[in-house]
Design an enzyme around this catalytic site. Sequence first.
Site, mmCIF file in Angstrom:
data_model
loop_
_atom_site.group_PDB
_atom_site.id
_atom_site.type_symbol
_atom_site.label_atom_id
_atom_site.label_comp_id
_atom_site.label_asym_id
_atom_site.label_seq_id
_atom_site.Cartn_x
_atom_site.Cartn_y
_atom_site.Cartn_z
ATOM 1 N N LYS A 1 0.776 -1.259 0.000
ATOM 2 C CA LYS A 1 -0.056 0.005 -0.046
ATOM 3 C C LYS A 1 0.825 1.354 -0.057
ATOM 4 O O LYS A 1 0.171 2.310 -0.419
ATOM 5 C CB LYS A 1 -1.021 0.136 1.188
ATOM 6 C CG LYS A 1 -2.067 -0.774 1.215
ATOM 7 C CD LYS A 1 -3.354 -0.653 1.869
ATOM 8 C CE LYS A 1 -4.297 -1.231 1.608
ATOM 9 N NZ LYS A 1 -5.628 -1.752 1.731
ATOM 10 N N LYS B 1 -7.823 -11.706 -8.896
ATOM 11 C CA LYS B 1 -8.826 -12.025 -8.002
ATOM 12 C C LYS B 1 -10.015 -10.802 -8.529
ATOM 13 O O LYS B 1 -9.699 -9.935 -8.887
ATOM 14 C CB LYS B 1 -8.369 -11.400 -6.631
ATOM 15 C CG LYS B 1 -9.267 -11.687 -5.217
ATOM 16 C CD LYS B 1 -8.446 -11.318 -4.175
ATOM 17 C CE LYS B 1 -9.512 -10.806 -3.069
ATOM 18 N NZ LYS B 1 -9.110 -10.475 -1.875
ATOM 19 N N LYS C 1 -13.095 -4.599 -6.625
ATOM 20 C CA LYS C 1 -14.110 -3.476 -7.012
ATOM 21 C C LYS C 1 -13.257 -2.502 -7.483
ATOM 22 O O LYS C 1 -13.975 -1.623 -8.370
ATOM 23 C CB LYS C 1 -14.844 -2.985 -5.808
ATOM 24 C CG LYS C 1 -13.874 -2.746 -4.605
ATOM 25 C CD LYS C 1 -14.704 -2.515 -3.363
ATOM 26 C CE LYS C 1 -13.726 -2.689 -2.148
ATOM 27 N NZ LYS C 1 -14.131 -3.248 -0.876
#
Length: 372
Positions: free
Chosen positions: A151, A239, A242
């Site tokens: 991140k 995967k 969204k």
Amino acid sequence: MCGALAHLVERFHGMEEVRSSSLLRSTIINLMVDFYMKTILTGIRSNSVLTLGNYLGALLPMVRLANKHSKDSQINIFVPDLHSIISDVDGDLRENIIRTIKYYLAAGLEINENVHIYRQSYVPAHSELCWILNCVATMGETSRMTQYKEKSKGQESCNVGIFDYPILMAADILLYSATYVPIGEDQFQHIELTRNIAMRFNHKFGEIFTVPAKTADQVKFMEVSDGIRIRDLLNPEKKMSKSTKAENSKIMLDDDPAKAAKKIMSATTDSLGKVKFDMFNQPGVSNLLQIEALVNDVPLQDVVSAWAGTTRYGDLKSKVAESVSKMLVDFQAKMTEISDKQVCELLEKGEKYANGVANAKLLEVQRAFHLR
Ligand code: TRP
């Protein structure tokens, strides 16, 4: 609550000195629960509408696990809203939280006196314990976390919350003496970190924290061999997420069911021409089989056997499209039946319970450090 525990709680409640101190009462209940019952705890961030992948791979298995164990375990399902704000939230966080709780209920979560639903930020002990654990965890072990590394990668300035994320998570778990923390495999490293922090703390101060089960035992408890991962419909090597831009890659829980069916029909398969479960060589077809099994709550093996030897991907897609659209119609109808008021009542009750348990554990920790 199981019989013996209920009996003990009743006896303690009867004692004057216990009745006059809610803290003492919570401490005693904590001790007894630790002794008699296991706590299962999980949380899912509510930053946006969930995908079908989040639902089938995480939320629904959790609901099934909770229903299976809620007679003889404490089940804590909480919304880590303080974890949400490490990044942007789509829409209003409060509305997202209410919607997330509705997801659990629409997925069939059975509520009884052992099931507790609460918001992290409504239990201030989480942030307080997080600070204290910051002083137990080391920079080295926290810097090694893959999620933090990913991140923060390429970001010019990364907020401290992203770094501290797993320590707050450790606080979420240790406050409630949770043994089992059903969670996706991307979070296993955080469970190991939580275990290390708890063991280091206990070594220094005595057995204050329950050390959560090892990852291998967590996996056994969850009854999934290597985690369920619903794939991106267009790029099944990845995967379903969204954040993927292409609309046909993902199905959202609020998608129009007919539109969702079309997305399944346009899913990527392969040119091998045989329906087989082989995630490595045939990820697209395998993904469809997996979705079909989960949506209908039947073992994957049964679906795989039923389709073995067939060659027409179109037939499989039509069947899965029908299953998914039917599931969405039912699910969305249930979502509208659950009122905000019902959710708020559950949260208020859950937060009362959670504050009792968490404050009692926090006090033990504060005493260990001579803060109290
Ligand atoms: N990190 C989890 C996730 O991203 C959410 C979470 C926060 C959590 N605190 C937790 C899960 C404690 C289990 C236990 O999905």
